[in-house]
Design an enzyme around this catalytic site. Structure first.
Site, PDB file in Angstrom:
ATOM      1  N   ASP B 420      60.797  42.019   1.213  1.00 46.45           N
ATOM      2  CA  ASP B 420      59.917  42.324   2.227  1.00 46.45           C
ATOM      3  C   ASP B 420      58.527  41.182   2.264  1.00 46.45           C
ATOM      4  O   ASP B 420      58.427  40.843   1.144  1.00 46.45           O
ATOM      5  CB  ASP B 420      59.523  43.602   2.354  1.00 46.45           C
ATOM      6  N   THR B 422      55.389  41.851   4.354  1.00 49.68           N
ATOM      7  CA  THR B 422      53.866  42.360   4.289  1.00 49.68           C
ATOM      8  C   THR B 422      53.677  43.560   3.104  1.00 49.68           C
ATOM      9  O   THR B 422      54.656  44.287   3.135  1.00 49.68           O
ATOM     10  CB  THR B 422      53.717  42.992   5.641  1.00 49.68           C
ATOM     11  N   PHE B 553      48.467  42.792  23.684  1.00 45.25           N
ATOM     12  CA  PHE B 553      49.287  41.352  23.172  1.00 45.25           C
ATOM     13  C   PHE B 553      50.627  41.835  23.188  1.00 45.25           C
ATOM     14  O   PHE B 553      51.297  42.965  23.280  1.00 45.25           O
ATOM     15  CB  PHE B 553      48.887  41.531  21.621  1.00 45.25           C
ATOM     16  N   LYS B 576      42.190  35.856  23.456  1.00 45.63           N
ATOM     17  CA  LYS B 576      42.245  35.119  22.055  1.00 45.63           C
ATOM     18  C   LYS B 576      43.900  35.001  21.824  1.00 45.63           C
ATOM     19  O   LYS B 576      44.721  36.063  22.372  1.00 45.63           O
ATOM     20  CB  LYS B 576      41.716  35.838  21.057  1.00 45.63           C
ATOM     21  N   THR B 687      61.646  40.633   7.151  1.00 46.58           N
ATOM     22  CA  THR B 687      60.533  41.112   7.370  1.00 46.58           C
ATOM     23  C   THR B 687      60.575  41.777   8.829  1.00 46.58           C
ATOM     24  O   THR B 687      61.360  41.217   9.657  1.00 46.58           O
ATOM     25  CB  THR B 687      59.325  40.226   7.322  1.00 46.58           C
ATOM     26  N   ASP B 689      58.234  41.465  10.858  1.00 48.64           N
ATOM     27  CA  ASP B 689      57.136  40.575  11.444  1.00 48.64           C
ATOM     28  C   ASP B 689      57.398  39.643  12.275  1.00 48.64           C
ATOM     29  O   ASP B 689      58.764  39.317  12.460  1.00 48.64           O
ATOM     30  CB  ASP B 689      56.264  39.687  10.046  1.00 48.64           C
TER      31      ASP B 689
END
EC number: 7.6.2.1
Lengths: 326, 1143
Positions: B420, B422, B553, B576, B687, B689
């Site tokens: 993994d 994170t 986001f 941003k 992951t 992510d």
């Protein structure tokens, strides 16, 4: 011969200087007269060869009486200096067969009165005879070696009997602990009341010997027999010949005769019988195996040691040897 | 399973879920099945909705978590059943029964006692382990939860109520904190963000007291339990008196998963919809299947060989017996007549019993105690892992944890590592590093933090931007986020500084880092109240901004924006996002100076973000506002409409600056990965992510080298819509061609030769993966999987991003089932890793911040990723060597134990006469020779642990089960056979004259066996002593102790007339044996001859090694100096600027 023994060269009788052929045929050669001083003397008295004096007894049966007797003369080339041990040897006799090995009742032999009258089932088919318990029961006891061997020195046609000592041939612990006569009052005959003799025996167990401390279950010949041999060719201690005094050797070189009361049939199973005379050193009986093996292994080690030493000197670097583990 | 909403993090009670459920759950389906049809209806409270609808108590899974195997009652039968399912145990049971039934040479005790011993020890061990599981279950099941009953909170044990908060909870109401939002730290993190915001249904948010909840009448319809964590479809129907029922839809954002931890609220009210083994998390566990190690497979193969040897031995003996017996005087000589019974048995039956008897006689060749020794070794050996001080982590005050001891040696065989990202590779905590404003770099060092809060000289200048721009930038950082404030006293200091009164909470650790970064520069975000964001600026003044809109986001836009109104009424949009998504939307002339910084930061491995802003006129805002509201209300294509509005809104902005945030790698994770690579393992990162983040991490931890050529199979490359299957096909073919067809075939070469050639890295994301694994329609795409697999196996490193937990498991399973079935290892820290941890051969949990799910379900748990290195390279290697040696040794020692027995048959008329006494037969494996090998297999370090850890190459030496291949097995077998021959024939020749005592007395068959046995025991024990490289006092104790025990036992056993024995065959045999000098000489000689090959081998090896060392001494000097380079290289050599920096 044993099923397997053709494949194994017996080293037992080998004599330095003799040909290998000698050793391999030594079993068949009879009577053997040993002419090397440090090796035992063996006399095969089975009597299979027609020329053998014992040939007439070859097909003897258990209950032949009077026993068939025969005499074998032999010459001792060298004298035996120290105590001499007299063995009988049997070949192709499977004392280590499982059915045979377990066919005994140790508690009966240990003097247990209950087992005396009710032997263990392991003794079958030598457990009872005519509804009476057999003492000692079992196949081992039943087939006890019962040849009688006597040794005479022949000196100018006079036969001098040589004293054979029959005590001290069994393990002390067997004689004094493991084998016990039944306990109780009265003499041995009374103690064995209610039992019968093994089928093949000519007389009951309490008549094995005249001396009370060598009679019954504690008879040493019996005890020796009861220790089953490891291999189908074996020997068992039969008698001791003690050195009388320091002046004379135990057995001088010369002529001897062996008188055999031939009772024990071995021909039916292709067995052989031997009489062996041997001296014993601190290492026990003569055993060429150890000597040869030690010499061989020692030589190999020495040779390898030299080789490795050379390698070490050639390639070894003493500076680096210590610092790196593994 | 432990984390309860009540118990885990939130102090104070969380009001538990409501009770009974009315569920259409059919009993048979309560757990396990993935596909569930239909819906279930849950009645809130067991109040009937209407009078007509009578309440029917539903059968429903209770909330007990059961992971234990046995209960007190079924332990004995079930455990025995389980144990006898093992082939070896069953075999010995059969042998035992044969011995009982048939007249066999050895008594049943000889095999019954070892079997009993083995079974007992195993049962004790398994019982102990199950007791631990019971304890763990109880911890969960007996934990207290609160349920609302009759408007009161009642505290109950979790297992005793039918439906509890321990199940998954749908939010009904929240103790209000921050606009009805509830941030939940999913137990173990659903994916990287770790914290997710869950919402209550609007109609129920007002219900904040027990009474109000109790008055609620509602039903919830939802789907049957299914394992997809991110999907939940349901609706709640609220009945109000005198009103039409109101129906509201429920989605995953309304569902709390089991094990979740509340972050910003003390309590919530909820309804349990799934409980116990039906919860989504439980369904994702996939059931713990028994993991069997490769060593065990080798053992089984060897067992079969030995079984064949055994059978052939028995057959040979039986045949020869009847050949031999064909001679009548051999069959039944006068001195040895058969019993009546024996004569009467049929010949065939007799042959059969003879065969069985030989089997029984030789059965010891199958090492009965090996399994129990292996198990003891594993069980005791696992303590070394948990005792390892180097794996002790000061922070969490814990060391490694071993959950299963069955897989120790598997750690030495790993070929694939699935990790993994994170929390495993990274610390899962971000740190603000630097920023640039209008192209001027602002970098603070820790010591300068104080300086920043002063008004005048805040920054260490590399050039200075205008003051107003600085402030604008910092305000943007303070405003443009979704961070919330949590008062410090409500949470532990998970993220915040202890001296702060508050902590920031966000679903993205980046945002927290940014807000904190701004704080360092003097702008402090104070929180959000009634849509007003409060900021304390550098001059310690309060500024408030009205938050008008948050343009959330999303991974496609890769940016987020907020629209705020200042107190002066100015409307500002702050945005941003990743540089790639910001740069096209700002004035082009502003880009250049910032881009330099962004690129450099990205090179350094930081996650970069660009900040832009624009001023909106009221008119513009009105338009945007209107559009946004329209889009939000839309029922169809809502997403697309929103996206379009966002797209229009976030245009023509002005770039202010950029930030750099570091997602700190765990210490030494890069070194660890390098070591794993060097040890020949392939590392895959799986992951949840986003690709970009994951990729930059992969570079940072050197999974991808600069030279690695990346192949991408992602949503980006494959594209969207219908054509994606075709596109995927093309890509797969292209990569396949590149990797497999074009590569010159060097099959004969090293198996792991990829280390030498061009390295490839593969990146794939979840959606593409599901496309590959579950092709939608036609069969033409079904071989995607194969091609994909081939590609994967060719790649040095593979990165799989956006993975759902089950997808992770799918990947692991896919690799696991490839040809050669490589050993896989999964390592992860969160609940989302559990499925892959369970799927892999070895599952490792990180005792991370994300709860304990992973470590509870893992086989081993370590505090940090770096500990994997020692765990695999040192412990795994050692365990493997130890157990391999143990297995080989066991077969060896039993072979040379039984071979003389076999040979003896040739000299005893094939009568099954045992060579050894029954006591020796029984005790050989359980007493005389068991402890030395056990100690060896626990303590041996053939190579020093530090050397093993330092030199990953050594790991390759034992790869592919090297020590349990046929070659070493044959070596050991030959050694055993050689020694068996030496033992037997040595004593055989010795016994040509059996009068070995100095008084001429004669030895019998039991002395023969005892001499063989003595030589045997000494030889196998000394052989082990020769093999031992690492002597501890324990080795000395057990080795010399065993020999001494053997001698002592033999004296003792032969010294007494045992009343329970039928035959006193051993009486004084041993003592008499020792009185003979010849026997002594023979024993010593035979031991020496037996060990001679081994000694020779050792000497030769030493010589070879020494000459090697001499030769290598000069060559070594160069690599030594190389390896002495600083162990920490600059974090990152290369990254792609547009990929490294999204939230």
């Amino acid at each position: 011969m044993g099923f397997w023994s053709w494949g194994v060269v017996t080293l037992q009788n080998e004599c330095p200087g003799n040909t290998l052929a000698y050793s391999s045929i030594s079993f068949f050669y009879s009577p053997t007269v040993n002419d090397c001083p440090f090796f035992p003397l063996q006399i095969d008295y089975t009597g299979t060869e027609p020329s053998s004096p014992c040939n007439k007894c070859l097909n003897v049966s258990w209950d032949s009486s009077p026993p068939c007797t025969c005499t074998i003369n032999f010459t001792l080339e060298h004298s035996f200096e120290s105590n001499v041990f007299m063995y009988y040897g049997l070949s192709n006799f499977y004392q280590n067969h499982r059915r045979y090995v377990k066919s005994r009742d140790d508690s009966q032999l240990n003097g247990d009165n209950a087992s005396l009258l009710n032997p263990s089932k392991e003794c079958e088919p030598y457990r009872t005879n005519e509804d009476k318990p057999i003492a000692p029961c079992g196949a081992i006891a039943n087939s006890m070696f019962n040849d009688t061997l006597e040794l005479y020195r022949i000196d100018n046609d006079t036969r001098t009997p040589i004293t054979l000592i029959k005590k001290g041939i069994a393990w002390w612990t067997d004689k004094n602990v493991k084998f016990r006569n039944p306990t109780g009052d009265g003499n041995l005959t009374a103690l064995f009341q209610g039992t019968t003799k093994p089928v093949n025996w000519p007389k009951p167990v309490y008549m094995l010997d005249s001396e009370p401390d060598n009679n019954g279950f504690i008879n040493e010949d019996f005890i020796v027999w009861m220790r089953t041999a490891a291999l189908p060719t074996f020997r068992k201690l039969y008698r001791l010949i003690e050195r009388k005094n320091n002046l004379q050797p135990t057995l001088q070189a010369g002529k001897y005769s062996l008188d055999i009361a031939y009772n024990y049939p071995v021909h039916s199973f292709d067995g052989r019988k031997r009489m062996i005379l041997s001296t014993i050193s601190w290492m026990g009986g003569k055993n060429p195996f150890l000597g040869i093996a030690y010499i061989t292994v020692g030589s190999i080690c020495f040779f390898l040691g030299v080789v490795l030493l050379i390698i070490h000197h050639k390639y070894g670097n003493r500076n680096t040897s210590a610092d790196i583990p593994n | 399973m432990r984390l309860l909403i009540t118990a885990a993090r939130a102090p104070g009670p969380a009001r538990g879920g409501k009770r009974r459920q009315r569920a259409s759950c059919q009993l048979g389906k309560c757990a396990g099945e993935e596909k569930r049809v239909g819906t279930r209806t849950v009645v809130v409270g067991h109040r009937p909705v209407s009078e007509t609808d009578a309440y029917v108590a539903q059968k429903f899974c209770d909330n007990r978590i059961v992971s234990s195997k046995y209960t007190l009652w079924n332990f004995l039968p079930k455990n025995l059943f389980e144990q006898f399912r093992r082939i070896a145990n069953f075999y010995f049971l059969i042998i035992f029964l044969v011995q009982v039934i048939v007249d066999t040479p050895t008594s049943p005790v000889t095999s019954g006692l070892p079997l009993f011993f083995v079974i007992t020890v195993t049962a004790i061990k398994q019982g102990y382990e199950d007791w631990l599981r019971h304890r763990a279950d109880n911890e969960v099941n007996k934990s207290n939860v609160f349920i609302v009953e009759n408007a009161k909170q009642v505290q109950k044990e979790s297992e005793k109520i039918k439906v509890t908060v321990n199940g998954e909870v749908r939010l009904l109401s929240l103790k209000l904190v921050g606009r009805g939002r509830c941030v939940v730290r999913a137990g173990g993190g659903m994916s990287c963000p770790g914290e997710l915001t869950h919402y209550a249904v609007r109609d129920t948010t007002v219900l904040c007291t027990d009474e109000a909840i109790d008055a609620l009448t509602a039903t919830i319809e939802c789907e049957q339990p299914q394992p997809d964590l991110y999907k939940f479809v349901g609706r709640i129907i609220i009945y109000r008196s005198n009103q039409e029922p109101v129906a509201r839809s429920l989605g995953p954002e309304n569902l709390l998963l089991k094990g979740a931890t509340l972050k910003n609220t003390k309590k919530i009210y909820g309804v349990a919809v799934y409980t116990g083994m039906e919860t989504k998390m439980a369904l994702n566990y996939q059931g713990k299947s028994q993991k069997r190690s490769a060593v065990e497979k080798s053992i089984n193969a060897f067992l079969i060989v030995y079984l064949c040897i055994l059978l052939s031995k028995a057959t040979v003996c039986t045949t020869l017996k009847y050949v031999w017996q064909s001679n009548p005087f051999n069959d039944e000589p006068w001195y040895n007549e058969k019993t009546k019974k024996e004569r009467e048995t049929f010949k065939v039956l007799r042959m059969f019993t003879d065969f069985l008897s030989f089997m029984v006689l030789f059965n010891f060749i199958i090492p009965v105690s090996m399994y129990v020794t292996v198990e003891m070794q594993k069980f005791l050996g696992s303590f070394f892992i948990s005792w390892d001080k180097e794996m002790y982590d000061e922070e969490i005050k814990e060391g490694a944890l071993v959950n299963t001891s069955d897989l120790n040696e598997e750690l030495g065989q790993v070929e694939y590592v699935f990790t993994d990202k994170t929390g495993t590779l990274t610390e899962n905590s971000m740190e603000f590093i630097e920023c640039c404003i209008d192209g001027h770099k602002y970098k603070d060092c820790i010591s300068e933090v104080d300086g920043f809060s002063q008004t005048d000289g805040p920054l260490k200048y590399y050039g200075k931007a205008e003051k107003s721009r600085e402030e604008l930038f910092l305000r943007a950082l303070c405003l443009c986020h979704t961070v919330q404030i949590k008062e410090a006293d409500q949470v532990d200091g998970l993220i915040g500084h202890p001296e702060h009164r508050y902590t920031y909470i966000s679903s993205s650790p980046d945002e927290i880092a940014l807000v904190k970064g701004a704080e360092k520069y003097g702008f402090t975000f104070l929180g959000l109240e009634n849509n007003f964001m409060k900021i304390r600026n550098q001059k310690n003044e309060m500024e408030t901004y009205q938050l008008l809109h948050v343009l959330n986001f999303d991974p496609v836009r890769r940016r987020m924006s907020v629209i705020v109104r200042t107190t002066t009424g100015t409307l500002l949009l702050f945005c941003k996002g990743a540089d790639s998504s910001i740069f096209p939307r700002v004035q082009q002339e502003e880009i250049q100076q910032t881009k330099v910084h962004v690129d450099r930061n990205a090179m350094d491995g930081y996650r970069t973000l660009c900040v832009a802003f624009k001023e909106l006129t009221q008119k513009e805002y009105d338009k945007i506002d209107r559009q946004l509201n329209e889009a939000k209300m839309a029922l169809q294509d809502r997403e697309e409409k929103m996206a379009k509005v966002f797209e229009d809104t976030e245009a023509d902005m002005h770039l202010i600056g950029a930030t750099a945030v570091e997602d700190r790698l765990q210490e030494q994770s890069a070194e660890t990965i390098e070591a794993l690579h060097a040890a020949g393992m392939k590392v895959w990162v799986l992951t949840g992510d986003k690709m970009e983040t994951a990729k930059s991490t992969c570079y940072a931890c050197r999974l991808f080298q600069t030279s690695t050529e990346l192949l991408e199979l992602t949503a980006k490359t494959v594209g969207e819509s219908e054509r994606k299957e075709d596109r995927l096909h093309e890509l797969l073919m292209e990569y396949h061609k590149k990797l497999i067809q074009d590569v010159p075939k060097n099959r004969g070469g090293l198996k792991r030769s990829w280390t030498l050639s061009q390295e490839y890295g593969l990146i794939i994301d979840g959606s593409t993966l599901s496309l590959i694994l579950n092709p939608s329609q036609d069969s033409s795409s079904s071989n995607y999987k194969n091609i994909f697999l081939q590609i994967c196996l060719k790649c040095t490193a593979v990165l799989c991003c956006r993975m759902a937990p089950l997808q992770k498991a799918q990947i692991v399973r896919m690799v696991k089932n490839t040809k050669g079935s490589p050993i896989t290892l999964s390592i992860g820290d969160g609940a989302n890793d559990v499925s892959m941890i369970l799927e892999a051969h070895v599952g490792i949990g990180i005792k991370g911040k994300e709860g304990r799910q992973a470590s509870r379900n893992s086989d081993y748990a370590v505090p940090k990723f770096k500990h994997l290195r020692k765990l695999l390279l040192a412990h795994g290697h050692l365990y493997y060597v130890r157990i391999a040696h143990l297995v080989q040794y066991f077969f060896y020692k039993n072979l040379c134990f039984i071979l003389p027995q076999f040979l003896y048959q040739f000299f005893c008329g094939f009568s099954q006469q045992p060579l050894y006494d029954a006591a020796y037969l029984t005790m050989y494996n359980i007493c005389f020779t068991s402890l030395p090998i056990l100690a060896y297999s626990l303590l041996e370090q053939h190579i020093n642990i530090d050397t093993l850890t330092a030199d990953p190459q050594l790991y390759m030496k034992v790869s592919d089960n090297a020590m349990l291949q046929w070659k070493p097995f044959l070596y050991w077998t030959f050694l055993g056979a050689f020694e068996g021959l030496v033992f037997f024939f040595g004593v055989y020749f010795l016994f040509q004259n059996s009068s070995l005592e100095d008084n001429g007395k004669v030895f019998g068959n039991w002395t023969f066996g005892t001499i063989v046995f003595t030589v045997l025991v000494f030889t196998v024990t000394l052989k082990l002593a020769l093999d031992t490289r690492f002597w501890t006092w324990m080795n000395h104790f057990v080795i010399w102790g065993s020999l001494a025990f053997y001698v002592f036992f033999s004296f003792f056993w032969g010294g007494v007339i045992w009343p329970f024995l039928k035959q006193q065959r051993m009486y004084f045999v041993f003592a008499h044996m020792l009185t003979s000098v010849s026997t002594w000489l023979a024993i010593i000689l035979l031991i020496f001859i037996s060990l001679f090959p081994e000694i020779l081998l050792i000497v030769l090896k030493n010589i070879k090694e020494k000459s090697h060392q001499v030769r290598n001494k000069i060559i070594r000097k160069v690599p030594d100096s190389l390896s002495a380079r600083p162990s920490v290289r600059p974090l990152l050599l290369r990254t792609f600027s547009d990929e490294s920096n999204v939230l």
